[in-house]
Design an enzyme around this catalytic site. Sequence first.
Site, mmCIF file in Angstrom:
data_model
loop_
_atom_site.group_PDB
_atom_site.id
_atom_site.type_symbol
_atom_site.label_atom_id
_atom_site.label_comp_id
_atom_site.label_asym_id
_atom_site.label_seq_id
_atom_site.Cartn_x
_atom_site.Cartn_y
_atom_site.Cartn_z
ATOM 1 N N CYS A 1 -40.874 -12.825 74.548
ATOM 2 C CA CYS A 1 -41.737 -11.955 75.213
ATOM 3 C C CYS A 1 -43.057 -11.366 74.507
ATOM 4 O O CYS A 1 -43.710 -10.552 75.004
ATOM 5 C CB CYS A 1 -40.580 -10.651 75.775
ATOM 6 S SG CYS A 1 -40.322 -9.558 74.583
ATOM 7 N N CYS B 1 -41.727 -11.140 69.249
ATOM 8 C CA CYS B 1 -40.351 -11.763 69.815
ATOM 9 C C CYS B 1 -41.000 -13.221 70.369
ATOM 10 O O CYS B 1 -42.013 -13.195 70.980
ATOM 11 C CB CYS B 1 -39.713 -10.889 71.110
ATOM 12 S SG CYS B 1 -38.741 -11.895 71.835
ATOM 13 N N CYS C 1 -35.859 -7.134 69.086
ATOM 14 C CA CYS C 1 -36.761 -6.975 70.099
ATOM 15 C C CYS C 1 -36.429 -5.747 70.968
ATOM 16 O O CYS C 1 -35.228 -5.730 71.476
ATOM 17 C CB CYS C 1 -36.855 -8.174 70.947
ATOM 18 S SG CYS C 1 -37.808 -7.847 72.375
ATOM 19 N N CYS D 1 -36.986 -8.085 78.224
ATOM 20 C CA CYS D 1 -36.921 -9.560 77.411
ATOM 21 C C CYS D 1 -36.246 -10.504 78.043
ATOM 22 O O CYS D 1 -35.021 -10.188 78.309
ATOM 23 C CB CYS D 1 -36.827 -9.114 76.098
ATOM 24 S SG CYS D 1 -36.826 -10.866 75.091
ATOM 25 N N LYS E 1 -4.055 -37.717 55.786
ATOM 26 C CA LYS E 1 -3.919 -36.998 56.932
ATOM 27 C C LYS E 1 -5.188 -36.981 57.888
ATOM 28 O O LYS E 1 -6.099 -36.610 57.693
ATOM 29 C CB LYS E 1 -3.759 -35.696 56.294
ATOM 30 C CG LYS E 1 -3.355 -34.476 57.041
ATOM 31 C CD LYS E 1 -3.063 -33.151 56.569
ATOM 32 C CE LYS E 1 -2.622 -32.006 57.501
ATOM 33 N NZ LYS E 1 -3.414 -31.933 58.729
ATOM 34 N N ASP F 1 -7.518 -36.211 61.183
ATOM 35 C CA ASP F 1 -7.613 -35.097 61.648
ATOM 36 C C ASP F 1 -7.723 -35.527 63.292
ATOM 37 O O ASP F 1 -8.600 -35.770 63.839
ATOM 38 C CB ASP F 1 -9.131 -34.699 61.410
ATOM 39 C CG ASP F 1 -9.399 -33.395 61.872
ATOM 40 O OD1 ASP F 1 -8.332 -32.408 62.264
ATOM 41 O OD2 ASP F 1 -10.563 -32.829 61.694
ATOM 42 N N TYR G 1 3.299 -43.246 62.132
ATOM 43 C CA TYR G 1 3.574 -42.893 60.975
ATOM 44 C C TYR G 1 5.180 -42.682 60.792
ATOM 45 O O TYR G 1 5.520 -42.426 59.583
ATOM 46 C CB TYR G 1 2.950 -42.117 60.180
ATOM 47 C CG TYR G 1 2.596 -40.606 60.975
ATOM 48 C CD1 TYR G 1 1.873 -40.278 61.695
ATOM 49 C CD2 TYR G 1 3.799 -39.596 60.741
ATOM 50 C CE1 TYR G 1 1.580 -39.060 62.432
ATOM 51 C CE2 TYR G 1 3.543 -38.475 61.343
ATOM 52 C CZ TYR G 1 2.676 -38.036 61.923
ATOM 53 O OH TYR G 1 2.740 -36.909 62.702
ATOM 54 N N GLU H 1 -0.003 -40.709 52.316
ATOM 55 C CA GLU H 1 -0.657 -41.288 53.463
ATOM 56 C C GLU H 1 -1.872 -40.439 53.515
ATOM 57 O O GLU H 1 -1.981 -39.313 53.394
ATOM 58 C CB GLU H 1 0.160 -41.223 54.641
ATOM 59 C CG GLU H 1 1.346 -42.169 54.595
ATOM 60 C CD GLU H 1 2.644 -41.734 55.590
ATOM 61 O OE1 GLU H 1 2.257 -42.044 56.614
ATOM 62 O OE2 GLU H 1 3.675 -41.740 55.130
ATOM 63 N N LYS I 1 -4.360 -30.771 50.921
ATOM 64 C CA LYS I 1 -5.461 -30.953 51.510
ATOM 65 C C LYS I 1 -6.912 -30.866 50.663
ATOM 66 O O LYS I 1 -6.746 -30.516 49.590
ATOM 67 C CB LYS I 1 -5.715 -29.266 52.267
ATOM 68 C CG LYS I 1 -4.843 -29.088 53.395
ATOM 69 C CD LYS I 1 -4.922 -29.996 54.556
ATOM 70 C CE LYS I 1 -5.168 -29.227 55.904
ATOM 71 N NZ LYS I 1 -5.185 -28.264 56.645
HETATM 72 ZN ZN ZN Z 1 -38.423 -10.141 73.432
#
Ligand code: ZN
Length: 666
Positions: free
Chosen positions: A409, A406, A428, A433, A120, A122, A227, A118, A312
């Site tokens: 910033c 970055c 950074c 920041c 399986k 999820d 089932y 059968e 599985k």
């Molecule tokens: Zn930054």
Amino acid sequence: MNKLEAKAKIEELRGLLERHRVLYHVHDSPTISDEVYDSLMAELAFLEKRYPEFDDERSPTKRIGGEVLDHFEKVQHEVKQWSFDNVFSLEELRDWNERNITLLQKEGVTQKPTFVAEMKIDGLKVVLTYRDGIFVRAATRGNGEVGEDITENIKTVKVIPLILSQKVSITVVGEAWMKKKDLIKINKERESQGLASYANTRNLSAGTLRQLDPKVVARRNIQIFAYDIEGGDYTSQEEELSKLEHFGFLVNKDRKVCRTLEEVQKFYEKWKGKRNGEDYGIDGLVVKINERDLWDILGYTAKSPRGGVAYKFPAVEVATRLLAITLQVGRTGAITPVAELSPVLIAGSVVSRATLHNANEIERLDVRVGDTVQLRKTGDVIPEIFGVFTELRPKNARAFVMPTVCPECHSPLLKEKVGKESSVAFYCKNKNCPAKHLEGLIHFVSKKGMNIEELGQKTVEIFHDIGLITDFVSIFKLQKVDIVGLEGFGEKSAENIMASIEKARKVPLHRFLFALGIRHLGEQTAKDIARHFVSFGKIQKASYDELIAVEGVGEKVAETVVAYFNDKHTQELLAKLLQEVSVTEEGKKREGNLSGKTFVITGTLPTLSRDEAKELIERNGGKVSSSVSSKTSYLLLGENGGSKYDDAIKYGAPMISESELQKLLK
Ligand code: ZN
């Protein structure tokens, strides 16, 4: 119409509606239009209202969902709900069969078993109880012995009968699941409301059935494949499945009776290839011995029936397009490149982002924006990109160049020195920041930090974006009026947030210390330091030498902790923060019933999360370790425990359930 006629009419309508329910929801072949169905239902509702003495809890009119509940009652299962052992190859499947044949021979049985394969699914296991043909109760599996009562929710699910075609008393086991297209639809709605998305169909099914409002469940199109029947007298699994269909349950048509394991393997190969095409998530096959008498002779191991096994499927792989590579700035300033993907379903989850770890990894994969990439997911692991179809690469695709500043910033990005070498990651270094800020705030309110439950990541992002919260202190200055009226926030959610912040004003030392987000200071080290110094004031003043003397504290941590508390800006922030929160001191050694005992936790526990179980054990003087060894006093075993279970047997560590743990505490 007199009373007798009304009663007869009500019964006739109920029977008629039940037959059409089966045609529509179970066989997907309605013979009447929705309008006719609705008018029959309306007629029944009218008569039930007019003649309340014939009203019935199991009437099809009751499927719309009743009152909102305030919690789910616990339910003791009449029959223990087992889970199957897993196998991952034909070889392991053959071993399983050989073991069974040997056991049967010992019992003097020479008959060779045949099998039913059968799907399986999820989803979420549900246990449905019928008395004299009437649906009386539904429960979740829970830990196999105790589940949660979800009767009111399941009553709204139209694929299960409320009255059986026979007056039998049985327990039916099934898997509740939801369609992939419903996942996409519901997530869209939730996103527009600023709510978190469900990660996959399984989470959606579980999240739906754990709704306290049955009306929500009624709207959500839950499916249940039945089932198994407990009770009743059947000679084979095959017969049991047909009986379920006969009773009016939805049974998955995709199943196969196999005489040999080679036939099982053929069926497995076929489904391995087409599992993604189905409405539901499939993570393998369940292979059961068809002959009930053989199944009974084989009996059970400590955690599974011997007569069945979950076979599985291997990891799922899909292909999708890489739309962009963005940079994420972490709390510590670490820059992580993130793959923005064309959304794709993988093992039942919608995936639109995957980490690329660092610039070296991008170079190694030679992945470029516009590429078609291979994405893989194994079990619960986060999806990862593992390959690129270079033959599908657009002509103008350029190699990724790591930016030098970055993204938030625009400060220059630097590599850190790790000993003599520099790290693979860029950082950074700007203290102010905004991205680091946001991540820092999210960390601050997180469960292991201040644990402000109602301030989830999304909410913090919204509040941060509109300037409602700017630093730790500002969270405690929030007022209800600031929140009510913001898009997606009503009176009730504002109240919940405020209550949750109030609760966080009292915080244990180790969690406060961890919440601050000091670099290199993990949860365990925060605990070690808290236990050693007992008060926050002492930690603030601690010297490098004092810190390094604490067990579990290394040079790096000692250095950063000292630097952190020496920073003037930090000192000002902390002074203000300590006016808002009170940090409770923690003693050096905790004493309790569990003193000197070491625990390992595995699987899903019925009521406690793993973190809660850990905290409970530690609060009572016990220790929690991550792997089983000869020093392990107990294995705390939940549902679907993995290899630790085998380790515990190897080392002879006693296994206990959550309820047995609670007994130890008394
Ligand atoms: Zn930054």
